[in-house]
Design a protein around this motif. Structure first.
Motif, PDB file in Angstrom:
ATOM      1  N   VAL A 265      -8.305 -64.191  26.158  1.00 34.71           N
ATOM      2  CA  VAL A 265      -9.137 -65.125  26.917  1.00 34.71           C
ATOM      3  C   VAL A 265      -9.798 -66.092  25.925  1.00 34.71           C
ATOM      4  O   VAL A 265     -10.989 -66.017  25.654  1.00 34.71           O
ATOM      5  N   PRO A 266      -9.004 -67.016  25.341  1.00 35.52           N
ATOM      6  CA  PRO A 266      -9.568 -67.946  24.361  1.00 35.52           C
ATOM      7  C   PRO A 266     -10.568 -68.911  24.992  1.00 35.52           C
ATOM      8  O   PRO A 266     -10.339 -69.416  26.091  1.00 35.52           O
ATOM      9  N   LEU A 267     -11.669 -69.122  24.292  1.00 34.23           N
ATOM     10  CA  LEU A 267     -12.693 -70.071  24.728  1.00 34.23           C
ATOM     11  C   LEU A 267     -12.397 -71.419  24.102  1.00 34.23           C
ATOM     12  O   LEU A 267     -12.242 -71.527  22.884  1.00 34.23           O
ATOM     13  N   MET A 268     -12.333 -72.456  24.931  1.00 37.74           N
ATOM     14  CA  MET A 268     -12.146 -73.820  24.436  1.00 37.74           C
ATOM     15  C   MET A 268     -13.430 -74.604  24.648  1.00 37.74           C
ATOM     16  O   MET A 268     -13.981 -74.615  25.754  1.00 37.74           O
ATOM     17  N   ILE A 269     -13.893 -75.232  23.580  1.00 36.51           N
ATOM     18  CA  ILE A 269     -15.072 -76.095  23.652  1.00 36.51           C
ATOM     19  C   ILE A 269     -14.615 -77.500  23.281  1.00 36.51           C
ATOM     20  O   ILE A 269     -14.202 -77.742  22.140  1.00 36.51           O
ATOM     21  N   GLN A 270     -14.661 -78.401  24.232  1.00 34.89           N
ATOM     22  CA  GLN A 270     -14.200 -79.764  23.988  1.00 34.89           C
ATOM     23  C   GLN A 270     -15.352 -80.669  23.587  1.00 34.89           C
ATOM     24  O   GLN A 270     -16.509 -80.394  23.903  1.00 34.89           O
ATOM     25  N   ASP A 271     -15.009 -81.743  22.892  1.00 34.16           N
ATOM     26  CA  ASP A 271     -15.999 -82.743  22.479  1.00 34.16           C
ATOM     27  C   ASP A 271     -17.201 -82.074  21.813  1.00 34.16           C
ATOM     28  O   ASP A 271     -18.336 -82.172  22.280  1.00 34.16           O
ATOM     29  N   LEU A 272     -16.936 -81.382  20.716  1.00 35.66           N
ATOM     30  CA  LEU A 272     -17.974 -80.607  20.022  1.00 35.66           C
ATOM     31  C   LEU A 272     -19.197 -81.445  19.673  1.00 35.66           C
ATOM     32  O   LEU A 272     -19.078 -82.595  19.248  1.00 35.66           O
ATOM     33  N   HIS A 273     -20.363 -80.827  19.873  1.00 33.04           N
ATOM     34  CA  HIS A 273     -21.637 -81.410  19.479  1.00 33.04           C
ATOM     35  C   HIS A 273     -22.218 -80.546  18.363  1.00 33.04           C
ATOM     36  O   HIS A 273     -21.876 -79.365  18.241  1.00 33.04           O
ATOM     37  N   VAL A 274     -23.129 -81.101  17.586  1.00 33.42           N
ATOM     38  CA  VAL A 274     -23.791 -80.342  16.527  1.00 33.42           C
ATOM     39  C   VAL A 274     -24.494 -79.122  17.108  1.00 33.42           C
ATOM     40  O   VAL A 274     -24.482 -78.029  16.529  1.00 33.42           O
ATOM     41  N   CYS A 275     -25.068 -79.263  18.305  1.00 37.02           N
ATOM     42  CA  CYS A 275     -25.799 -78.156  18.923  1.00 37.02           C
ATOM     43  C   CYS A 275     -24.873 -77.029  19.401  1.00 37.02           C
ATOM     44  O   CYS A 275     -25.357 -75.987  19.844  1.00 37.02           O
ATOM     45  N   ASP A 276     -23.566 -77.200  19.301  1.00 39.57           N
ATOM     46  CA  ASP A 276     -22.629 -76.124  19.645  1.00 39.57           C
ATOM     47  C   ASP A 276     -22.504 -75.098  18.525  1.00 39.57           C
ATOM     48  O   ASP A 276     -21.897 -74.044  18.716  1.00 39.57           O
ATOM     49  N   SER A 277     -23.080 -75.398  17.359  1.00 43.50           N
ATOM     50  CA  SER A 277     -23.019 -74.460  16.231  1.00 43.50           C
ATOM     51  C   SER A 277     -23.764 -73.179  16.590  1.00 43.50           C
ATOM     52  O   SER A 277     -24.950 -73.210  16.926  1.00 43.50           O
ATOM     53  N   ALA A 278     -23.051 -72.047  16.547  1.00 43.03           N
ATOM     54  CA  ALA A 278     -23.636 -70.766  16.948  1.00 43.03           C
ATOM     55  C   ALA A 278     -22.616 -69.670  16.709  1.00 43.03           C
ATOM     56  O   ALA A 278     -21.482 -69.928  16.287  1.00 43.03           O
ATOM     57  N   VAL A 279     -23.010 -68.439  16.998  1.00 46.15           N
ATOM     58  CA  VAL A 279     -22.086 -67.312  17.036  1.00 46.15           C
ATOM     59  C   VAL A 279     -21.632 -67.160  18.480  1.00 46.15           C
ATOM     60  O   VAL A 279     -22.450 -67.128  19.391  1.00 46.15           O
ATOM     61  N   TYR A 280     -20.320 -67.090  18.689  1.00 38.36           N
ATOM     62  CA  TYR A 280     -19.763 -66.904  20.022  1.00 38.36           C
ATOM     63  C   TYR A 280     -19.065 -65.559  20.049  1.00 38.36           C
ATOM     64  O   TYR A 280     -18.368 -65.194  19.108  1.00 38.36           O
ATOM     65  N   TYR A 281     -19.253 -64.821  21.123  1.00 38.90           N
ATOM     66  CA  TYR A 281     -18.552 -63.556  21.214  1.00 38.90           C
ATOM     67  C   TYR A 281     -18.169 -63.249  22.646  1.00 38.90           C
ATOM     68  O   TYR A 281     -18.765 -63.750  23.598  1.00 38.90           O
ATOM     69  N   CYS A 282     -17.121 -62.453  22.777  1.00 42.60           N
ATOM     70  CA  CYS A 282     -16.642 -62.090  24.107  1.00 42.60           C
ATOM     71  C   CYS A 282     -16.900 -60.617  24.366  1.00 42.60           C
ATOM     72  O   CYS A 282     -17.096 -59.826  23.444  1.00 42.60           O
ATOM     73  N   ALA A 283     -16.916 -60.277  25.653  1.00 44.43           N
ATOM     74  CA  ALA A 283     -17.153 -58.898  26.070  1.00 44.43           C
ATOM     75  C   ALA A 283     -16.228 -58.588  27.231  1.00 44.43           C
ATOM     76  O   ALA A 283     -15.771 -59.478  27.946  1.00 44.43           O
TER      77      ALA A 283
END
Length: 123
Positions: A90-108
């Motif tokens: 279940v890949p997460l796609m984030i389009q049009d990245l913004h600086v505020c998208d910087s973070a740790v992302y995790y799935c469950a």
């Protein structure tokens, strides 16, 4: 990144697993990020979740995917944050990245009556 899984049921025998590749994804503003998450389950109705955790903050729910539903948090609109539940990923796609998208992302993963927590810890 390291991930551990805890099972709330004494019946948990390791049939359920969520895996994210180690390391950072480094991109520039405006690009599209694809964050991978693979899983194994014995359930015929798995539910997969993505979360975002910024520094000094709690994890924020982004979206959930199952065979029959696709729901996003209002804060994370589908035109920028999307995921497609495939056979075992279940890949997460984030389009049009913004600086505020910087973070740790995790799935469950949640399957049937068992609930799993995927916990982040630095290497």
């Amino acid at each position: 990144l390291s991930f551990w899984m805890f099972c709330s049921s004494t019946e948990c025998k390791g049939e359920e697993k969520v895996t994210q590749p180690p390391g950072d994804v480094i991109l520039t503003q405006g690009q599209t990020a694809t964050l991978n998450c693979t899983f194994t389950t014995i359930s015929s109705t798995p539910y997969l979740f993505w979360y975002k955790q910024e520094v000094n903050s709690y994890p924020k729910f982004i979206l959930t995917r199952s065979l029959h539903s696709a729901d996003n948090s209002p804060e994370f609109v589908k035109d920028r944050f999307d995921a497609e539940l495939k056979d075992s990923s279940v890949p997460l796609m984030i389009q049009d990245l913004h600086v505020c998208d910087s973070a740790v992302y995790y799935c469950a993963l949640s399957s049937s009556s068992r609930f799993f927590i995927v916990k982040y810890a630095p290497c």
